[in-house]
Write a protein that holds these residues in place. Structure first.
Motif, PDB file in Angstrom:
ATOM      1  N   THR A 436       0.830  -1.209   0.000  1.00  0.00           N
ATOM      2  CA  THR A 436       0.000   0.000   0.000  1.00  0.00           C
ATOM      3  C   THR A 436       0.863   1.257   0.000  1.00  0.00           C
ATOM      4  OG1 THR A 436      -1.645  -1.234   1.254  1.00  0.00           O
ATOM      5  CG2 THR A 436      -1.909   1.143   1.180  1.00  0.00           C
ATOM      6  N   ILE A 440       0.692   4.165  -2.752  1.00  0.00           N
ATOM      7  CA  ILE A 440       0.421   5.579  -2.448  1.00  0.00           C
ATOM      8  C   ILE A 440       1.533   6.458  -3.001  1.00  0.00           C
ATOM      9  CG2 ILE A 440       0.340   7.233  -0.535  1.00  0.00           C
ATOM     10  CD1 ILE A 440      -1.283   5.085   0.982  1.00  0.00           C
ATOM     11  N   LEU A 445      -3.217   9.570  -2.881  1.00  0.00           N
ATOM     12  CA  LEU A 445      -4.255   9.073  -1.967  1.00  0.00           C
ATOM     13  C   LEU A 445      -5.597   8.872  -2.636  1.00  0.00           C
ATOM     14  CD1 LEU A 445      -3.384  11.396   1.029  1.00  0.00           C
ATOM     15  CD2 LEU A 445      -2.998   8.930   0.894  1.00  0.00           C
ATOM     16  N   ALA A 448      -6.718   5.301  -2.618  1.00  0.00           N
ATOM     17  CA  ALA A 448      -6.071   4.455  -1.615  1.00  0.00           C
ATOM     18  C   ALA A 448      -6.978   4.106  -0.444  1.00  0.00           C
ATOM     19  CB  ALA A 448      -4.820   5.153  -1.090  1.00  0.00           C
ATOM     20  N   PHE A 449      -8.188   4.678  -0.424  1.00  0.00           N
ATOM     21  CA  PHE A 449      -9.023   4.546   0.766  1.00  0.00           C
ATOM     22  C   PHE A 449      -9.237   3.085   1.178  1.00  0.00           C
ATOM     23  CE2 PHE A 449     -13.177   4.300   2.875  1.00  0.00           C
ATOM     24  CZ  PHE A 449     -12.923   5.141   3.943  1.00  0.00           C
ATOM     25  N   LEU A 452      -6.012   1.268   2.252  1.00  0.00           N
ATOM     26  CA  LEU A 452      -5.612   1.636   3.608  1.00  0.00           C
ATOM     27  C   LEU A 452      -6.496   0.936   4.627  1.00  0.00           C
ATOM     28  CD1 LEU A 452      -4.892   5.433   3.097  1.00  0.00           C
ATOM     29  CD2 LEU A 452      -3.246   3.697   3.802  1.00  0.00           C
ATOM     30  N   TRP A 459      -0.756   1.917  11.489  1.00  0.00           N
ATOM     31  CA  TRP A 459       0.019   1.671  10.287  1.00  0.00           C
ATOM     32  C   TRP A 459       1.505   1.566  10.610  1.00  0.00           C
ATOM     33  CZ3 TRP A 459      -2.988   6.084   7.472  1.00  0.00           C
ATOM     34  CH2 TRP A 459      -4.263   5.603   7.132  1.00  0.00           C
ATOM     35  N   VAL A 467       1.963   7.985   3.717  1.00  0.00           N
ATOM     36  CA  VAL A 467       0.715   8.742   3.797  1.00  0.00           C
ATOM     37  C   VAL A 467       0.993  10.209   4.109  1.00  0.00           C
ATOM     38  CG1 VAL A 467      -1.423   9.025   5.114  1.00  0.00           C
ATOM     39  CG2 VAL A 467      -0.687   6.747   4.434  1.00  0.00           C
ATOM     40  N   HIS A 484     -10.087  14.887   0.752  1.00  0.00           N
ATOM     41  CA  HIS A 484      -9.432  13.687   1.275  1.00  0.00           C
ATOM     42  C   HIS A 484     -10.012  13.314   2.643  1.00  0.00           C
ATOM     43  CE1 HIS A 484      -6.422  13.475  -1.847  1.00  0.00           C
ATOM     44  NE2 HIS A 484      -6.218  14.768  -1.715  1.00  0.00           N
ATOM     45  N   VAL A 487      -9.805   9.562   3.864  1.00  0.00           N
ATOM     46  CA  VAL A 487      -8.471   9.114   4.243  1.00  0.00           C
ATOM     47  C   VAL A 487      -8.016   9.832   5.513  1.00  0.00           C
ATOM     48  CG1 VAL A 487      -6.056   9.199   3.567  1.00  0.00           C
ATOM     49  CG2 VAL A 487      -7.770   8.432   1.937  1.00  0.00           C
ATOM     50  N   MET A 490      -9.435   8.271   8.583  1.00  0.00           N
ATOM     51  CA  MET A 490      -8.771   7.012   8.887  1.00  0.00           C
ATOM     52  C   MET A 490      -7.374   7.283   9.449  1.00  0.00           C
ATOM     53  SD  MET A 490      -8.296   4.011   6.142  1.00  0.00           S
ATOM     54  CE  MET A 490      -9.929   3.865   5.531  1.00  0.00           C
ATOM     55  N   THR A 491      -6.731   8.309   8.909  1.00  0.00           N
ATOM     56  CA  THR A 491      -5.386   8.647   9.348  1.00  0.00           C
ATOM     57  C   THR A 491      -5.359   9.006  10.837  1.00  0.00           C
ATOM     58  OG1 THR A 491      -4.921   9.468   7.144  1.00  0.00           O
ATOM     59  CG2 THR A 491      -3.448  10.182   8.876  1.00  0.00           C
TER      60      THR A 491
END
Lengths: 544, 441
Positions: A436, A440, A445, A448-449, A452, A459, A467, A484, A487, A490-491
């Motif tokens: 992944t 990326i 991104l 990439a959702f 990820l 991560w 990322v 974004h 993402v 999630m980050t």
């Protein structure tokens, strides 16, 4: 509150009752009762005004009863206490953090992500460490899990025996008894198991079966067999699902029989389970059909496809529906189902070629070698088989090598068939993260959702670095943070806390009071919070 | 010596739920710098969205708060966040010999103001005018109470079951407010919502209070004081503190915060803090009030002793008190739970208290070795020999489940109020001897 339970052996007739009756009806209609010979103090009450006298007698009686109340004997010995929990207690700072996370539910905005979003990670980490939360926090923990079902497995495991004991007493927490979270039940639970299987709620029965399968697959199968013919079709379906736990060739005869079930969905589920058992008769039958459908060309340069021409009764019995639910062409549909259900080992055996080599071959029609009509169907069905059979070699081959940043940013490769996120999930965690990260770096991104989402949290440092780098590039490119937002959300939950410094640097570098500046500052704040949170959980367990 | 507060205690200081949430987010070390504590105060600088950080100081003994942020909430989220950080991450708020300069300035100014207040309270009043006002009020209260007696008797004459001739008590309550008897007004208002099976008891006790009010001068002084307090006479705090005080190490048994409708649409927050003297064994109840958006200004950490002087309101059963001079911050919690009573002793104890003050609804009580039990009739506490019902109306559902969880079905020590409606639990001591506030969540 009725006061007679405090008076123990009250004399009859109860002077209070006669006063009460007179007051309800009115002293105009019901005269005052005669003075109670047992209550000498009542004789001093002036009875010229009946109503006032009644109030005075009632006041005397009320105070007498309150001041002279006797204790009520206990009904009997209290019920069994909760079983002891042998796990070490959470470190005190972590326990405080849990109280905080539990008390800040709802959405939040500002300098940090919603704290409730960090709760799942806290729970998973604490559970993995095998720690016991303070008893006083268990009700709030169960309330949180009641509201958010995704928290249940971890919350129920953490709540431990006390959680189950409380759930026995509070109907709001019944879900605890239906959640397959705890360690497999010990032998002592087996005694109650039979009772649960025959009398329990449906969900309790599923839980019981699942846990039993985890501990003793043969016993689980035997239990299911014992009542199978009497279960309703929709129940049979979910019970069958529970056999995924500890599935082995020993289950094959039962599943073969289920292929003849009255319910279509039960038949399909049985077929799917059998297709994941490489040695099963169904797998062999599918392999046979697959071999008939795909041949290596004479010169070894092409795979030639001959899709089935009909969905005969045997195929239908093996779980292939004659009609595609999405309305695909019949032959393409049957072909895809056969390949997806055939054991992947059939291909190297049939062609002598390894997966990565097979995937480089042209795919053609058995009549016209140059037609590539079937290439996507074949690749997509192989991908389904790789996911179903959890075959890392095939998943790796289907995904291809990690993408590398191409000079000049070429369009993405054509490898889009077969849901890369699902294939990724078949690979070991480190490999998933590395793939992944490379993706990326090559593609940003934008897409990439889901990839990820397939990666383990937190991560890995390389993935986190990738990322953060991609976020930096996105900010520099003039994109808006909210494009974004998926993402970014999630980050907040998944970025390695070690990336905090890099994110703080981005926040410091961004123009103040801009959307990206705020986004990075908030992300940095969340990372520091998570860092503190995880450090507390890693601290020494103590009883303080 | 220094013991950091529990998360529950810090959060109990929050003025509202939003502040709790905001404080939780400020409880990580990230935004804080230059934080420290000298055992009496905690201070730190919090980076916000602006260019200069906010400076936050908390004096622990009172507690009192100061923050340079513009929030009108009190205490603000920075003060709460700093306390949470202090309680959970000792390394992030290290011990220091001296407060930072800016913190020291405020702490010194605060001490000066406190001294000025004491001197101001000694300003002389006009005794003749005060006496005239008091006589006028006595006459009004007596007239109001006499009228109330007539109203009550009328209802009993017609029958309590007959609602046709009865208007709501609200109107009578308003007359009691006019008669400067707010305590009577409150009790009268409650008659409208009393359940029928308990109605005669309530009527009788209001009647008894109205009767006592009309002849308060004939009663023995302690009982007269009780009657005056229940009618709604207030006692000046400064006057109380000037009188005899009781110095002791007061163990904080528990506290409960509740919101109720005050006058003029204000939601007044009331905090009750129960104490017990280590030397005297006396129970005490402190009351503190908070305006909307403000926590009550008094908060003491449950389970820990505070060396202080208390002045008790006079009465036949003195309980309510005001806090005078304090000697140092709250001490470390003792190792085990406080001593307590059996169920039978608790019932007898309340009975004795009622004999002194017949209007007493409940008495602070520590029960030893009781198990909370949920039976088909409801929640009970039992010590194996006797059982007490839980006073459900005064006990939030969540508190009972917390109590059950802490006990795990085994005997434990519980503090609460016990009266004729049952037992209302406030604090439980877990198996490790640590106090758990049941009504703060």
């Amino acid at each position: 509150m009725s006061t007679d339970r405090f008076t123990g052996g009250a004399p009859v007739p109860d002077p209070w009752e006669s006063l009460h009756t007179a007051a309800l009806l009115g002293t105009d209609r019901r005269p005052l009762p005669a003075p109670d010979p047992a209550a000498p103090y009542a004789r001093d009450v002036d009875r010229t005004d009946q109503a006032t006298a009644l109030l005075e007698l009632a006041a005397l009686e009320t105070v007498r009863r309150r001041a002279g109340a006797l204790p009520v004997p206990a009904a009997g010995p209290p019920a069994d206490p909760a079983p002891e929990d042998g796990r070490p207690e959470l470190p005190a700072p972590a326990a405080r953090r849990l109280s905080l996370l539990l008390s800040s539910r709802g959405t939040g905005a500002g300098v940090l992500a919603n704290l409730g979003e960090l709760l799942p990670q806290w729970l998973a980490t604490a559970r993995a460490r095998g720690l016991r939360p303070p008893a006083a926090t268990v009700p709030a923990l169960l309330d949180a899990a009641r509201a958010r079902s995704e928290l249940r497995p971890d919350a129920v495991a953490l709540a431990g025996p006390l959680g189950r004991w409380l759930a026995d007493r509070n109907p709001d927490w019944r879900f605890v008894l239906r959640t397959t979270a705890g360690s497999p039940p010990g032998p002592e639970a087996a005694a109650g198991g039979d009772h649960l299987w025959h009398e329990g709620l449906f969900a309790e029965r599923v839980t019981h079966l699942t846990l039993l399968r985890r501990r003793d697959p043969a016993a689980g199968l035997a239990l299911l067999r014992s009542t199978w013919p009497t279960e309703r079709a929709e129940d049979r379906l979910l019970f069958l699902d529970a056999l995924q736990e500890g599935l082995s060739p020993a289950d094959e005869p039962f599943l073969e029989a289920a292929l003849g079930d009255r319910s279509k969905n039960v038949r399909a589920t049985a077929a799917e389970l059998l297709s994941t058992l490489p040695g099963s008769a169904l797998a062999a039958r599918m392999a046979e059909r697959a071999r008939a459908a795909v041949h290596l060309s004479e010169h070894g340069t092409h795979l030639l496809v001959t899709p089935p021409t009909a969905c005969d009764a045997a195929m239908q019995r093996d779980g292939i529906p004659p009609k595609s639910p999405t309305g695909r062409g019949e032959r393409a549909w049957w072909f895809g189902e056969v390949i997806a259900a055939a054991p992947l080992a059939v291909w190297p055996a049939h062609t002598g070629l390894a997966p990565d080599r097979l995937l480089t071959l042209r795919v053609g029609d058995s009549i016209d070698e140059t037609s590539s009509t079937w290439a996507d169907d074949l690749r997509e069905a192989w991908a389904r088989a790789a996911v179903r059979q959890q075959d890392a070699d095939w998943a790796r081959a289907l995904l291809g090598p990690p993408p590398s940043p191409a000079p000049g940013r070429t369009a993405r490769s054509a490898r889009t068939t077969g849901a890369p996120a699902k294939l990724l999930a078949v690979l070991p965690p480190a490999e998933r993260a590395a793939w992944t990260a490379a993706f990326i770096e090559a593609h940003g991104l934008g897409e990439a959702f889901q990839l990820l989402g397939a990666c383990a949290t937190p991560w890995t440092p390389p993935l986190s670095t990738a990322v953060v780098g991609a976020l930096d590039r996105a900010a520099a490119s003039g994109a808006y943070p909210w494009s974004h937002s998926g993402v970014l959300g999630m980050t907040e939950r998944a970025l390695s806390p070690g990336a905090a410094e890099a994110v703080e640097a981005l926040a410091a570098g961004a123009a103040p009071a801009t959307a990206w500046g705020e986004t990075f500052a908030r992300l940095a704040g969340t990372l520091r919070f998570r860092e503190a949170m995880l450090a507390e959980l890693a601290g020494p367990a103590d009883a303080a | 010596m220094e013991e950091r507060w529990s998360t529950e205690h810090v959060l109990s200081l929050a003025p509202d739920a939003a502040s709790k949430k905001a404080a939780g987010k400020l409880s990580a070390p990230a935004p804080w710098s230059a934080a420290g504590t000298d055992g009496d105060a905690v201070w730190g600088e919090c980076r916000g969205s602006g260019s200069t950080p906010y400076r936050t100081v908390v004096e622990l003994a009172t507690p009192a708060y100061q923050c340079s942020c513009p929030s009108r909430k009190f205490p603000c989220k920075h003060a709460l966040g700093l306390l949470l950080l202090w309680s959970s991450a000792p390394d992030a708020v290290p011990a220091a010999a001296e407060p930072a300069d800016w913190a020291a300035d405020w702490l010194a100014a605060r001490r000066d103001r406190a001294e000025q207040r004491v001197t101001r309270a000694e300003a002389p009043a006009d005794p003749a005018a005060a006496r005239r006002r008091a006589e006028k009020r006595s006459a009004r209260v007596a007239a109001g109470a006499a009228e109330l007696r007539l109203r009550l008797a009328d209802r009993v004459r017609h029958g309590l079951a007959d609602q046709s001739t009865a208007g709501p008590w609200e109107e009578v309550a308003a007359r009691m407010v006019d008669a400067q008897a707010p305590g009577l007004a409150t009790r009268v208002r409650e008659l409208d919502s009393a359940p029928q099976h308990g109605l005669l008891e309530e009527y009788a006790m209001v009647h008894l209070l109205a009767t006592a009010a009309t002849r308060v001068d004939e009663l023995p002084a302690p009982l007269a004081a009780t009657v005056r307090a229940r009618i709604g006479y207030t006692t000046d705090t400064a006057e109380l503190l000037a009188g005899p005080t009781v110095r002791d190490r007061w163990l904080v048994l528990g506290s409960r915060t509740s919101s109720m409708e005050g006058g003029a649409d204000d939601r007044l927050t009331t905090r009750r803090v129960w104490l017990r003297g280590a030397k005297t064994g006396r129970p005490a109840l402190l009351l503190a009030f908070g305006r909307p958006g403000q926590a009550p200004d008094l908060a003491l950490p449950t389970g820990r002793p505070v060396e202080a002087e208390l002045a008790f309101h006079p009465g036949a059963r003195p309980l309510r008190a005001v806090l005078g001079t304090r000697y140092g911050a709250p001490e470390a919690a003792p190792d085990g739970p406080p001593s307590g009573l059996t169920v039978a002793e608790a019932v007898a104890g309340y009975g004795t208290a009622v004999a002194d003050d017949p209007w007493l609804d409940a008495w602070p009580t520590v029960l030893t070795d009781v198990v909370p039990v949920l039976s088909p009739e409801g929640w009970h506490l039992t010590d194996g020999r006797h059982t007490l019902p839980v006073h459900r109306a005064a006990t939030p559902e969540a508190a009972l489940w917390r109590l059950a969880a802490v006990s795990t079905g085994r005997p434990l020590t519980v503090f609460g109020e016990y009266g004729h409606r049952g037992f209302a639990p406030v604090t439980a001591w877990g198996p490790d001897g640590r106090p758990i506030g049941l009504t703060t969540a």
